[in-house]
Scaffold this motif. Sequence first.
Motif, PDB file in Angstrom:
ATOM      1  N   VAL A  54       0.866  -1.178   0.000  1.00 56.53           N
ATOM      2  CA  VAL A  54       0.000   0.000   0.000  1.00 56.53           C
ATOM      3  C   VAL A  54       0.901   1.225   0.000  1.00 56.53           C
ATOM      4  CG1 VAL A  54      -1.751   1.306   1.248  1.00 56.53           C
ATOM      5  CG2 VAL A  54      -1.836  -1.206   1.241  1.00 56.53           C
ATOM      6  N   ILE A  55       0.720   2.073  -1.010  1.00 60.40           N
ATOM      7  CA  ILE A  55       1.538   3.280  -1.128  1.00 60.40           C
ATOM      8  C   ILE A  55       0.612   4.487  -1.191  1.00 60.40           C
ATOM      9  CG2 ILE A  55       3.289   4.468  -2.480  1.00 60.40           C
ATOM     10  CD1 ILE A  55       4.310   1.755  -3.366  1.00 60.40           C
ATOM     11  N   HIS A  56       0.800   5.390  -0.247  1.00 62.10           N
ATOM     12  CA  HIS A  56      -0.086   6.538  -0.079  1.00 62.10           C
ATOM     13  C   HIS A  56       0.264   7.673  -1.035  1.00 62.10           C
ATOM     14  CE1 HIS A  56      -1.892   5.545   4.020  1.00 62.10           C
ATOM     15  NE2 HIS A  56      -1.062   4.538   3.789  1.00 62.10           N
ATOM     16  N   PHE A  57      -0.733   8.516  -1.298  1.00 55.51           N
ATOM     17  CA  PHE A  57      -0.480   9.750  -2.034  1.00 55.51           C
ATOM     18  C   PHE A  57       0.540  10.609  -1.297  1.00 55.51           C
ATOM     19  CE2 PHE A  57      -4.446   8.885  -4.332  1.00 55.51           C
ATOM     20  CZ  PHE A  57      -4.024   9.204  -5.620  1.00 55.51           C
ATOM     21  N   GLY A  58       1.267  11.393  -2.067  1.00 53.86           N
ATOM     22  CA  GLY A  58       2.285  12.281  -1.514  1.00 53.86           C
ATOM     23  C   GLY A  58       3.653  11.638  -1.414  1.00 53.86           C
ATOM     24  N   ALA A  59       3.740  10.319  -1.622  1.00 56.66           N
ATOM     25  CA  ALA A  59       5.033   9.638  -1.562  1.00 56.66           C
ATOM     26  C   ALA A  59       5.809   9.853  -2.858  1.00 56.66           C
ATOM     27  CB  ALA A  59       4.837   8.146  -1.316  1.00 56.66           C
ATOM     28  N   VAL A  60       7.138   9.804  -2.738  1.00 55.31           N
ATOM     29  CA  VAL A  60       8.025   9.841  -3.896  1.00 55.31           C
ATOM     30  C   VAL A  60       8.980   8.662  -3.775  1.00 55.31           C
ATOM     31  CG1 VAL A  60       9.776  11.143  -5.169  1.00 55.31           C
ATOM     32  CG2 VAL A  60       7.891  12.356  -4.049  1.00 55.31           C
ATOM     33  N   ILE A  61       9.007   7.822  -4.805  1.00 58.28           N
ATOM     34  CA  ILE A  61       9.881   6.655  -4.824  1.00 58.28           C
ATOM     35  C   ILE A  61      10.865   6.850  -5.971  1.00 58.28           C
ATOM     36  CG2 ILE A  61       9.995   4.152  -4.988  1.00 58.28           C
ATOM     37  CD1 ILE A  61       7.086   4.128  -3.959  1.00 58.28           C
ATOM     38  N   ARG A  62      12.126   7.006  -5.628  1.00 57.20           N
ATOM     39  CA  ARG A  62      13.151   7.364  -6.605  1.00 57.20           C
ATOM     40  C   ARG A  62      13.612   6.153  -7.426  1.00 57.20           C
ATOM     41  NH1 ARG A  62      12.300  12.672  -7.097  1.00 57.20           N
ATOM     42  NH2 ARG A  62      12.549  13.788  -5.117  1.00 57.20           N
ATOM     43  N   ASP A  63      14.425   6.452  -8.459  1.00 57.56           N
ATOM     44  CA  ASP A  63      14.880   5.451  -9.426  1.00 57.56           C
ATOM     45  C   ASP A  63      15.427   4.189  -8.754  1.00 57.56           C
ATOM     46  OD1 ASP A  63      14.293   7.135 -11.539  1.00 57.56           O
ATOM     47  OD2 ASP A  63      16.343   7.871 -11.760  1.00 57.56           O
ATOM     48  N   SER A  64      15.028   3.041  -9.294  1.00 57.31           N
ATOM     49  CA  SER A  64      15.592   1.736  -8.962  1.00 57.31           C
ATOM     50  C   SER A  64      15.404   1.333  -7.506  1.00 57.31           C
ATOM     51  CB  SER A  64      17.090   1.687  -9.323  1.00 57.31           C
ATOM     52  OG  SER A  64      17.262   1.935 -10.707  1.00 57.31           O
ATOM     53  N   ALA A  65      14.457   1.953  -6.813  1.00 56.08           N
ATOM     54  CA  ALA A  65      14.127   1.490  -5.465  1.00 56.08           C
ATOM     55  C   ALA A  65      13.399   0.152  -5.550  1.00 56.08           C
ATOM     56  CB  ALA A  65      13.257   2.520  -4.752  1.00 56.08           C
ATOM     57  N   TYR A  66      13.502  -0.611  -4.473  1.00 55.17           N
ATOM     58  CA  TYR A  66      12.863  -1.923  -4.406  1.00 55.17           C
ATOM     59  C   TYR A  66      12.019  -1.979  -3.140  1.00 55.17           C
ATOM     60  CZ  TYR A  66      12.276  -6.948  -3.713  1.00 55.17           C
ATOM     61  OH  TYR A  66      11.746  -8.186  -3.510  1.00 55.17           O
ATOM     62  N   ILE A  67      10.731  -2.227  -3.296  1.00 56.56           N
ATOM     63  CA  ILE A  67       9.815  -2.346  -2.164  1.00 56.56           C
ATOM     64  C   ILE A  67       9.284  -3.771  -2.166  1.00 56.56           C
ATOM     65  CG2 ILE A  67       7.688  -1.486  -1.129  1.00 56.56           C
ATOM     66  CD1 ILE A  67       8.293   1.200  -2.506  1.00 56.56           C
ATOM     67  N   ASP A  68       9.639  -4.516  -1.133  1.00 57.52           N
ATOM     68  CA  ASP A  68       9.312  -5.942  -1.070  1.00 57.52           C
ATOM     69  C   ASP A  68       7.829  -6.140  -0.742  1.00 57.52           C
ATOM     70  OD1 ASP A  68       9.748  -8.656  -1.121  1.00 57.52           O
ATOM     71  OD2 ASP A  68      11.353  -8.637   0.373  1.00 57.52           O
ATOM     72  N   HIS A  69       7.397  -7.387  -0.655  1.00 57.63           N
ATOM     73  CA  HIS A  69       5.992  -7.728  -0.438  1.00 57.63           C
ATOM     74  C   HIS A  69       5.477  -7.184   0.901  1.00 57.63           C
ATOM     75  CE1 HIS A  69       6.659 -10.231  -3.847  1.00 57.63           C
ATOM     76  NE2 HIS A  69       7.352 -11.146  -3.195  1.00 57.63           N
ATOM     77  N   ARG A  70       4.196  -6.801   0.910  1.00 56.98           N
ATOM     78  CA  ARG A  70       3.434  -6.428   2.105  1.00 56.98           C
ATOM     79  C   ARG A  70       3.985  -5.194   2.823  1.00 56.98           C
ATOM     80  NH1 ARG A  70       4.617 -11.598   2.500  1.00 56.98           N
ATOM     81  NH2 ARG A  70       5.869 -11.284   4.378  1.00 56.98           N
ATOM     82  N   CYS A  71       4.558  -4.278   2.084  1.00 56.89           N
ATOM     83  CA  CYS A  71       5.076  -3.042   2.690  1.00 56.89           C
ATOM     84  C   CYS A  71       4.025  -1.930   2.635  1.00 56.89           C
ATOM     85  CB  CYS A  71       6.336  -2.586   1.967  1.00 56.89           C
ATOM     86  SG  CYS A  71       7.763  -3.657   2.272  1.00 56.89           S
ATOM     87  N   VAL A  72       4.155  -0.956   3.543  1.00 58.40           N
ATOM     88  CA  VAL A  72       3.306   0.226   3.553  1.00 58.40           C
ATOM     89  C   VAL A  72       4.214   1.454   3.504  1.00 58.40           C
ATOM     90  CG1 VAL A  72       1.600   1.571   4.833  1.00 58.40           C
ATOM     91  CG2 VAL A  72       1.514  -0.932   4.895  1.00 58.40           C
ATOM     92  N   ILE A  73       3.937   2.340   2.551  1.00 58.94           N
ATOM     93  CA  ILE A  73       4.697   3.580   2.402  1.00 58.94           C
ATOM     94  C   ILE A  73       3.731   4.735   2.658  1.00 58.94           C
ATOM     95  CG2 ILE A  73       6.163   4.957   0.890  1.00 58.94           C
ATOM     96  CD1 ILE A  73       7.291   2.155   1.550  1.00 58.94           C
ATOM     97  N   GLY A  74       3.980   5.503   3.717  1.00 59.84           N
ATOM     98  CA  GLY A  74       3.059   6.550   4.147  1.00 59.84           C
ATOM     99  C   GLY A  74       3.097   7.798   3.287  1.00 59.84           C
TER     100      GLY A  74
END
Length: 204
Positions: A54-74
């Motif tokens: 689940v990734i919330h509005f307002g987040a910024v995820i930069r180049d080549s980042a890796y977010i594994d299973h079942r993560c939450v990004i506020g």
Amino acid sequence: MKSYKSIGTGIFVHSKVKIGKNVTIGQGSCIGFGDPNDGDLIIEDNVQIGAFCVIHFGAVIRDSAYIDHRCVIGFETEIGCNTQILSGKEVARKSKIGKNCIICGNVADRTIIEDDVTYHGEIAHSHRDANRNWDETEEPSPIIYRGSVVGVNAIIIGPRRIGPCAYIGAGEIVKTDIGEGIALIMGKQQTVKSLRGFIKPRCK
């Protein structure tokens, strides 16, 4: 919005999400959660997002980042280039994670983690007045400076400053600032250099 590669089914991507090139999104993930007025959700090039994230509005995820299973990004969180958020972890609102980090512990809101940090611990606000509602006040959060390592199940309590180039051993409880090039092992602070290579932070 550019297209993305989906792995599996049940993926929701809000129409206002801004996605770069070569982005992969795993099964059951929700990209664009909460209120779109919280700000743009920007996912740059070559990002991989695992299943059931689940990734919330307002987040910024930069180049080549890796977010594994079942993560939450506020919301209003930033994840730096080449940083890895490992399975099941939450990076809470308004946190800032630098580039080339490994995050394998939950990150409390408004925490700042600079570049080249390995973080396997936990963060707890002081919460000095237990009679107040949890969200009534915004307590200061830690800053973990570049090249530092926080070991498995180490707990950082309150607005501590860690590093640069510090090393916190597994299971330590951190209630004071840890200075540059200092290791905290078995409750004792000593310089990293004095340990003669027994432990190593990530400073080059």
